[in-house]
Each structure stands twice: as structure tokens, then as C-alpha cells.
Design a protein around this motif. Structure first.
Motif, mmCIF file in Angstrom:
data_model
loop_
_atom_site.group_PDB
_atom_site.id
_atom_site.type_symbol
_atom_site.label_atom_id
_atom_site.label_comp_id
_atom_site.label_asym_id
_atom_site.label_seq_id
_atom_site.Cartn_x
_atom_site.Cartn_y
_atom_site.Cartn_z
ATOM 1 N N LEU A 138 0.854 -1.183 0.000
ATOM 2 C CA LEU A 138 0.000 0.000 0.000
ATOM 3 C C LEU A 138 0.890 1.232 0.000
ATOM 4 N N LEU A 139 0.623 2.163 -0.917
ATOM 5 C CA LEU A 139 1.388 3.399 -1.014
ATOM 6 C C LEU A 139 0.488 4.579 -0.651
ATOM 7 N N LEU A 140 0.963 5.429 0.248
ATOM 8 C CA LEU A 140 0.241 6.626 0.680
ATOM 9 C C LEU A 140 1.029 7.846 0.230
ATOM 10 N N GLU A 141 0.419 8.641 -0.650
ATOM 11 C CA GLU A 141 1.090 9.827 -1.182
ATOM 12 C C GLU A 141 0.558 11.082 -0.509
ATOM 13 N N ALA A 142 1.452 11.865 0.087
ATOM 14 C CA ALA A 142 1.080 13.126 0.721
ATOM 15 C C ALA A 142 0.925 14.221 -0.328
ATOM 16 N N SER A 143 0.312 15.317 0.069
ATOM 17 C CA SER A 143 0.081 16.423 -0.867
ATOM 18 C C SER A 143 1.373 17.055 -1.351
ATOM 19 N N ASP A 144 2.483 16.865 -0.611
ATOM 20 C CA ASP A 144 3.765 17.402 -1.065
ATOM 21 C C ASP A 144 4.514 16.435 -1.980
ATOM 22 N N GLY A 145 3.882 15.305 -2.315
ATOM 23 C CA GLY A 145 4.480 14.358 -3.239
ATOM 24 C C GLY A 145 5.291 13.247 -2.595
ATOM 25 N N THR A 146 5.533 13.308 -1.300
ATOM 26 C CA THR A 146 6.263 12.231 -0.638
ATOM 27 C C THR A 146 5.361 11.002 -0.524
ATOM 28 N N VAL A 147 5.976 9.835 -0.623
ATOM 29 C CA VAL A 147 5.233 8.578 -0.627
ATOM 30 C C VAL A 147 5.743 7.677 0.500
ATOM 31 N N ARG A 148 4.815 7.126 1.247
ATOM 32 C CA ARG A 148 5.151 6.161 2.299
ATOM 33 C C ARG A 148 4.597 4.800 1.897
ATOM 34 N N ALA A 149 5.454 3.797 1.929
ATOM 35 C CA ALA A 149 5.037 2.432 1.617
ATOM 36 C C ALA A 149 4.698 1.699 2.907
ATOM 37 N N VAL A 150 3.506 1.124 2.958
ATOM 38 C CA VAL A 150 3.095 0.284 4.080
ATOM 39 C C VAL A 150 3.332 -1.157 3.666
ATOM 40 N N LEU A 151 4.233 -1.835 4.369
ATOM 41 C CA LEU A 151 4.694 -3.168 3.978
ATOM 42 C C LEU A 151 4.590 -4.140 5.140
ATOM 43 N N ASP A 152 4.253 -5.370 4.826
ATOM 44 C CA ASP A 152 4.411 -6.488 5.744
ATOM 45 C C ASP A 152 5.599 -7.284 5.201
ATOM 46 N N ASP A 153 6.776 -7.099 5.791
ATOM 47 C CA ASP A 153 8.003 -7.627 5.193
ATOM 48 C C ASP A 153 8.429 -8.985 5.747
ATOM 49 N N ARG A 154 7.522 -9.690 6.417
ATOM 50 C CA ARG A 154 7.927 -10.961 7.027
ATOM 51 C C ARG A 154 8.337 -12.003 5.981
ATOM 52 N N LEU A 155 7.669 -12.034 4.835
ATOM 53 C CA LEU A 155 8.068 -12.976 3.794
ATOM 54 C C LEU A 155 9.446 -12.621 3.242
ATOM 55 N N ASP A 156 9.760 -11.330 3.175
ATOM 56 C CA ASP A 156 11.068 -10.895 2.675
ATOM 57 C C ASP A 156 12.209 -11.341 3.589
ATOM 58 N N ARG A 157 11.892 -11.595 4.840
ATOM 59 C CA ARG A 157 12.927 -12.024 5.784
ATOM 60 C C ARG A 157 13.266 -13.503 5.659
ATOM 61 N N VAL A 158 12.419 -14.247 4.935
ATOM 62 C CA VAL A 158 12.673 -15.681 4.758
ATOM 63 C C VAL A 158 13.789 -15.848 3.726
ATOM 64 N N PRO A 159 14.864 -16.561 4.043
ATOM 65 C CA PRO A 159 15.979 -16.720 3.096
ATOM 66 C C PRO A 159 15.530 -17.365 1.787
ATOM 67 N N ASP A 160 16.189 -16.968 0.704
ATOM 68 C CA ASP A 160 15.833 -17.480 -0.619
ATOM 69 C C ASP A 160 15.947 -18.995 -0.700
ATOM 70 N N GLU A 161 16.924 -19.567 -0.011
ATOM 71 C CA GLU A 161 17.107 -21.012 -0.098
ATOM 72 C C GLU A 161 15.914 -21.757 0.509
ATOM 73 N N ILE A 162 15.247 -21.142 1.477
ATOM 74 C CA ILE A 162 14.036 -21.746 2.040
ATOM 75 C C ILE A 162 12.871 -21.586 1.079
ATOM 76 N N LEU A 163 12.738 -20.405 0.477
ATOM 77 C CA LEU A 163 11.640 -20.161 -0.452
ATOM 78 C C LEU A 163 11.708 -21.074 -1.671
ATOM 79 N N ARG A 164 12.905 -21.524 -2.009
ATOM 80 C CA ARG A 164 13.034 -22.430 -3.159
ATOM 81 C C ARG A 164 12.555 -23.842 -2.836
#
Length: 274
Positions: A138-164
Motif C-alpha cells: 500500500l502506497l500513501l502519497e502526501a500532498s507534497d508528493g512524498t510517498v510512504r510504503a506500508v509493507l508487511d516484510d515478514r516474507l522478505d525475511r525468509v531466506p531465498d534457499e528456504i523459499l526455493r
């Protein structure tokens, strides 16, 4: 439990959604909707990315698109009709309602029972509520153009060798120390990333499945701010076409592609007016 009631108001300038299947031979497992009242005031965005079982074995007689359509429909109805209910409770009820629809025919205890990532955002004249579960964005853009990304990064923490390894990934699916998706357990809603931000000063919001967010997080074609700029200037379909071009070029050069050359890709953009 909270009962439904109340309503907010907010003018919306424009909403835009697009979705492309990863393969013409497979149904698109993403699901997206915007719920905007006829008055054009207030609203909700719902985005789901269905999880493809690696072998087709998920203990369920239904397809993943069936599941995402059921869950998405329940989320749409509940988020629009129960504006005073927290989004985590809405997700919990939607999961329970969907599970009840196939509890008698399917093995919902199967680790690969149909499931999906979730982005849910709802706004009124004072605030924007949001919920993110798993690796959609989810991306939230402010009126000044700045963007904040709302992320659930738990899957990104899983090592690639496990995901394979599908078996290793299954051991972390909807488990402590792993990652969480919307499947058959309503309690998973408490694991979602949630928050509220003031409506004042917010220009737009965007939701992306990981097939669309590849433009930033896999190919590095731009940051989240530039991504929102593409969505505004070229539309959601324009971003998806950019992703497809990068995937095709990447396959030809043997670059850092994932196990899927193309993934289902979906994007939604809401620009606020007033």
C-alpha cells in the motif's frame, strides 16, 4: 463485537484499477475492487493476491480464484456496510465467512488451503485506515508528493534457499517466525500491519500485488515515489505494461528473475479531491 453503523464522507477525484494474468493458460488469481458510494464520498479499496499451490494439492475442491472472489466479496460488503468496525475485525469476519462456505467440502487444515495476501484501505472525511497482510503493498502519497510504503516484510525475511523449497516454506506458512496470509483461520487478522493516517494532506493511495510492485522491488526501475508518478501519468495499466516489458527483457538477458517469468499483476489507484 462491534455492530455496523455510522458513515464518513469524502470527495474522490478518480479511481483506476487494472489486472493482467501471469499466463494466458492460467486464470488470474488476483482480485481487486473499489467500493465508492454513488455520492462519491468515502470509500474502500480491496486488493488480494491468491497464493498458487505448487502442486495443485491444497485439500480444497475449489480454485484459488474462487477463494479470492469469495474473500474479496466479503471484505467489500463488510468494509462498506460496517464503517465503525476496525479493519482487522472485518478481515477476521471475512475469513470466517469464506471458510464457512467450504468447510463441509474441503480440508481447511491443509497448510496450502486456498489463501491470499490482503491490502485493505478505507477512508472518510477525517482519516484513512489501512491493513496489509503479506507481500502486497500500500502506497500513501502526501500532498507534497512524498510517498510512504506500508509493507508487511515478514516474507522478505525468509531466506531465498528456504523459499526455493516448498516443504521448507510450508513449515513457515502462518507460523510464528514465518509469514502470514489470509487462509481459513480468522485469528490471522491480528497479524496484519494496520494503522490510521489523517485524511488531510493525503493526495492519493495505491495498492499493488507483488506482480506489480516488481517495478520497484525486483527491477529497481524507480522508487515508490516514481511508481506513484507512473500510476498517475500512465494509469494502472501503464505500470503493468512497464513491468511486463522489464520481465521480458530480463528473461532474454538471464537477469535476476524469480521462479515465475510473469506473475499475475494488479494495481489500484485512488486520487482524492477536495
Amino acid at each position: 463485537m462491534k455492530e455496523c453503523g455510522g458513515a464518513g464522507t469524502l470527495d474522490v477525484m478518480r479511481s483506476d484499477v487494472a489486472s493482467l494474468p501471469g499466463s494466458p493458460e492460467r486464470p488470474n488469481e488476483d482480485w481487486v475492487a473499489t467500493a465508492l458510494p454513488a455520492s462519491g464520498r468515502g470509500g474502500t479499496v480491496i486488493l488480494l493476491d491468491g497464493v498458487t499451490p505448487p502442486s495443485g494439492d491444497d485439500g480444497c475442491v475449489h480454485t484459488v480464484p474462487w477463494f479470492t472472489a469469495r474473500l474479496g466479496g466479503a471484505l467489500t460488503e463488510l468494509s462498506a456496510s460496517c464503517p465503525d468496525m476496525p479493519l482487522s475485525e472485518i478481515l477476521s469476519r471475512a475469513i470466517r465467512r469464506t471458510a464457512d462456505a467450504h468447510r463441509d467440502t474441503c480440508d481447511l487444515s491443509h497448510v496450502r488451503t486456498p489463501q491470499a495476501t490482503v491490502v485493505l484501505a478505507r477512508w472518510d472525511d477525517s482519516s484513512v485506515e489501512y491493513l496489509v497482510l503479506s507481500d502486497s503493498v500500500l502506497l500513501l502519497e502526501a500532498s507534497d508528493g512524498t510517498v510512504r510504503a506500508v509493507l508487511d516484510d515478514r516474507l522478505d525475511r525468509v531466506p531465498d534457499e528456504i523459499l526455493r523449497s516448498h516443504a521448507a516454506t510450508d513449515r513457515l506458512r502462518n507460523q510464528e517466525g514465518g509469514f502470514f496470509t489470509a487462509a481459513a483461520d480468522p485469528a490471522v487478522a491480528a497479524r496484519a500491519v494496520t494503522g490510521t493516517t489523517p485524511r488531510a494532506g493525503l493526495r492519493s493511495l495505491a495498492a499493488l500485488t507483488d506482480g506489480a510492485s516488481r517495478w520497484v522491488d525486483l527491477f529497481g526501475a524507480g522508487d515508490w515515489t516514481k511508481c506513484v508518478g507512473v500510476l498517475r501519468e500512465e494509469g494502472t495499466l501503464g505500470l503493468l505494461h512497464r513491468v511486463r516489458a522489464l520481465e521480458t527483457a530480463d528473461a532474454l538477458t538471464g537477469g535476476p528473475r524469480r521462479w515465475k517469468r510473469h506473475d499475475d499483476a494488479t494495481a489500484a489507484l485512488v486520487e482524492f479531491g477536495g
